[in-house]
Design an enzyme around this catalytic site. Structure first.
Site, short mmCIF file in Angstrom:
data_model
loop_
_atom_site.label_atom_id
_atom_site.label_comp_id
_atom_site.label_asym_id
_atom_site.label_seq_id
_atom_site.Cartn_x
_atom_site.Cartn_y
_atom_site.Cartn_z
N LYS A 70 -5.78 1.64 7.55
CA LYS A 70 -6.89 0.87 8.11
C LYS A 70 -6.45 -0.58 8.26
CE LYS A 70 -8.29 -1.85 5.57
NZ LYS A 70 -7.84 -2.96 4.68
N ILE A 108 0.83 -1.21 0.00
CA ILE A 108 0.00 0.00 0.00
C ILE A 108 0.86 1.26 0.00
CG2 ILE A 108 -0.35 0.31 2.52
CD1 ILE A 108 -2.95 0.62 -0.32
N SER A 132 11.77 1.31 6.87
CA SER A 132 11.38 -0.05 6.50
C SER A 132 12.56 -0.96 6.77
CB SER A 132 11.03 -0.08 5.01
OG SER A 132 11.11 -1.40 4.52
N ASP A 142 -9.93 -7.99 6.43
CA ASP A 142 -9.01 -6.91 6.03
C ASP A 142 -9.62 -6.13 4.86
OD1 ASP A 142 -6.27 -5.54 6.05
OD2 ASP A 142 -6.47 -6.24 4.00
P1 NAP Z 1 2.47 -5.44 3.14
O1 NAP Z 1 2.64 -5.38 1.66
O2 NAP Z 1 2.69 -6.73 3.84
O3 NAP Z 1 3.41 -4.32 3.75
C1 NAP Z 1 3.51 -4.09 5.13
C2 NAP Z 1 4.81 -3.35 5.45
O4 NAP Z 1 4.97 -3.31 6.88
C3 NAP Z 1 6.05 -3.98 4.88
O5 NAP Z 1 6.86 -2.96 4.39
C4 NAP Z 1 6.70 -4.65 6.08
O6 NAP Z 1 8.09 -4.86 6.12
C5 NAP Z 1 6.25 -3.87 7.24
N1 NAP Z 1 6.07 -4.84 8.34
C6 NAP Z 1 5.52 -6.06 8.28
N2 NAP Z 1 5.58 -6.68 9.47
C7 NAP Z 1 6.19 -5.82 10.29
C8 NAP Z 1 6.58 -5.88 11.63
N3 NAP Z 1 6.33 -6.97 12.37
N4 NAP Z 1 7.20 -4.83 12.17
C9 NAP Z 1 7.48 -3.73 11.42
N5 NAP Z 1 7.15 -3.63 10.12
C10 NAP Z 1 6.51 -4.66 9.57
O7 NAP Z 1 1.01 -4.96 3.54
P2 NAP Z 1 0.10 -3.85 2.84
O8 NAP Z 1 -0.81 -4.49 1.87
O9 NAP Z 1 0.92 -2.72 2.39
O10 NAP Z 1 -0.84 -3.48 4.07
C11 NAP Z 1 -0.39 -2.68 5.15
C12 NAP Z 1 -1.61 -2.05 5.77
O11 NAP Z 1 -2.29 -1.27 4.76
C13 NAP Z 1 -2.66 -3.08 6.26
O12 NAP Z 1 -3.25 -2.67 7.45
C14 NAP Z 1 -3.69 -3.09 5.14
O13 NAP Z 1 -5.00 -3.38 5.62
C15 NAP Z 1 -3.63 -1.66 4.65
N6 NAP Z 1 -4.11 -1.53 3.27
C16 NAP Z 1 -3.66 -2.38 2.28
C17 NAP Z 1 -4.19 -2.28 1.01
C18 NAP Z 1 -3.74 -3.16 -0.14
O14 NAP Z 1 -4.38 -3.13 -1.20
N7 NAP Z 1 -2.66 -3.92 -0.02
C19 NAP Z 1 -5.15 -1.33 0.73
C20 NAP Z 1 -5.53 -0.44 1.71
C21 NAP Z 1 -5.01 -0.57 2.99
P3 NAP Z 1 9.36 -3.94 5.90
O15 NAP Z 1 9.70 -3.27 7.20
O16 NAP Z 1 10.27 -5.02 5.55
O17 NAP Z 1 9.13 -2.98 4.79
#
Ligand code: NAP
Length: 308
Positions: free
Chosen positions: A90, A14, A36, A168
């Site tokens: 969110k 995201i 990150s 989610d």
């Molecule tokens: P993602 O691709 O898994 O990215 C999450 C990020 O957070 C990564 O950069 C990750 O690692 C970091 N992270 C993961 N675990 C962690 C931990 N234990 N401690 C610290 N950092 C950690 O997930 P995403 O899809 O972007 O979603 C993130 C949030 O945005 C969620 O709450 C999701 O509901 C929301 N969201 C997602 C979307 C979508 O379409 N994907 C849409 C709207 C909202 P690094 O530190 O390695 O970078």
């Protein structure tokens, strides 16, 4: 007015897909750094953790927390204590009760805490709310069904406690529902399907209502292949309203009222800039409470294991 200098924390899907382009597009905000563990952006200061960013980073005014919900509260506390405004992706937290102390901390620090609901910024949402305000609503049906392998590849956190599983994306539908309906709603029953090897549901059926007895049914499913469904259909005394494509398209009867490309995140950043001008707080927990109630009331079925 000076630009709001924002650091993105958590540089996953995201952050890359939406936050970076939205910050570029929105007035009054600039991307100042990234925190990150694994990723960086060429030309921008990079830090492995939020603590390192806050200790050694450039001057920033705010952080956008794009990490999974299970780790966001501690990051928000660190940022608020350092005097930064906070934008939360969110859902606003992994638990409902963790938000009250966070709101209190933001108020004490006189800093903005903005719990975003990006789907509420979809172009059809306000027109749907206005259209429904003038009609008697008879029934609502939500179908929010997507292929988890396409949209959440390898996201282990989503299957862990606090990751919400199919809620989610499902919570996005609930954030729209609770914006477009004129009355508050509540969950009356739920059936949650858990893969035998996972701690979060892969599918859920919810029944909701309001004090007038409005029937609302919601089906969330992560196993949808082929065409994807992000639809809310509302039957009224004046015909049917269909909000589809996650809120990008709105049709009343045969008339297309809205059909636009989604552009939710620039709107979120415009709102964040407005809020930070006064250190205002915008935290609406209603969609998260509905999901919590689905877990409280839900009967549980164990279904086939899920492998990424
Ligand atoms: P993602 O691709 O898994 O990215 C999450 C990020 O957070 C990564 O950069 C990750 O690692 C970091 N992270 C993961 N675990 C962690 C931990 N234990 N401690 C610290 N950092 C950690 O997930 P995403 O899809 O972007 O979603 C993130 C949030 O945005 C969620 O709450 C999701 O509901 C929301 N969201 C997602 C979307 C979508 O379409 N994907 C849409 C709207 C909202 P690094 O530190 O390695 O970078």
């Amino acid at each position: 007015m000076a630009e709001l200098r924002v650091a993105i924390v958590g540089f996953g899907k995201i952050a890359r897909d939406q936050h970076v382009p939205a910050i570029k597009a929105a007035e009054g905000v600039t991307l100042a750094a990234v925190a990150s563990r694994n990723a960086s952006l060429p030309g921008l200061p990079h830090f492995s953790t939020i603590e390192e960013l806050l200790r050694n980073g450039p001057e920033i005014d705010a952080v956008a927390l794009c990490t999974p919900p299970q780790v966001r509260r501690a990051q928000a506390v660190a940022a608020l204590k350092a005097g930064k405004h906070v934008m939360l992706e969110k859902p606003p937290g992994a638990a409902v009760s963790e938000l009250d102390p966070l709101v209190a901390l933001a108020a004490a620090q006189k800093r903005t805490l903005f719990a975003t609901w990006h789907s509420r910024y979809a172009p059809a949402v306000e027109p749907a709310r206005n259209w429904l305000a003038r009609r008697r609503i008879k029934r609502v049906k939500i179908d929010w069904k997507e292929d988890v392998r396409v949209w959440h590849p390898g996201q282990a956190w989503i299957w862990e406690p606090g990751g919400l599983g199919v809620f989610d994306p499902g919570i996005n539908a609930l954030s729209i529902l609770t914006r477009i309906l004129p009355e508050p709603v509540f969950v009356t029953s739920a059936e949650l399907s858990f893969p035998s090897n996972r701690a979060a549901p892969i599918a859920a059926n919810l029944a909701l209502t309001d004090t007038g007895g409005l029937p609302i049914a919601a089906e969330f499913d992560f196993r949808q292949t082929g065409p994807q469904s992000w639809d809310i259909v509302v039957d009224t005394d004046d015909g049917r309203l269909k909000l589809s494509s996650g809120g990008a398209r709105l049709v009343a009867g045969d008339e297309v009222l809205v059909d636009e490309k989604e552009a939710e995140y620039p709107g979120l950043y415009r709102r964040f800039v407005e809020l930070t001008a006064h250190g205002a707080i915008d935290v609406d927990l209603v969609p998260l409470r509905l999901v919590a109630d689905a877990f409280l009331l839900g009967s549980r079925r164990i279904v086939e294991p899920f492998e990424d």
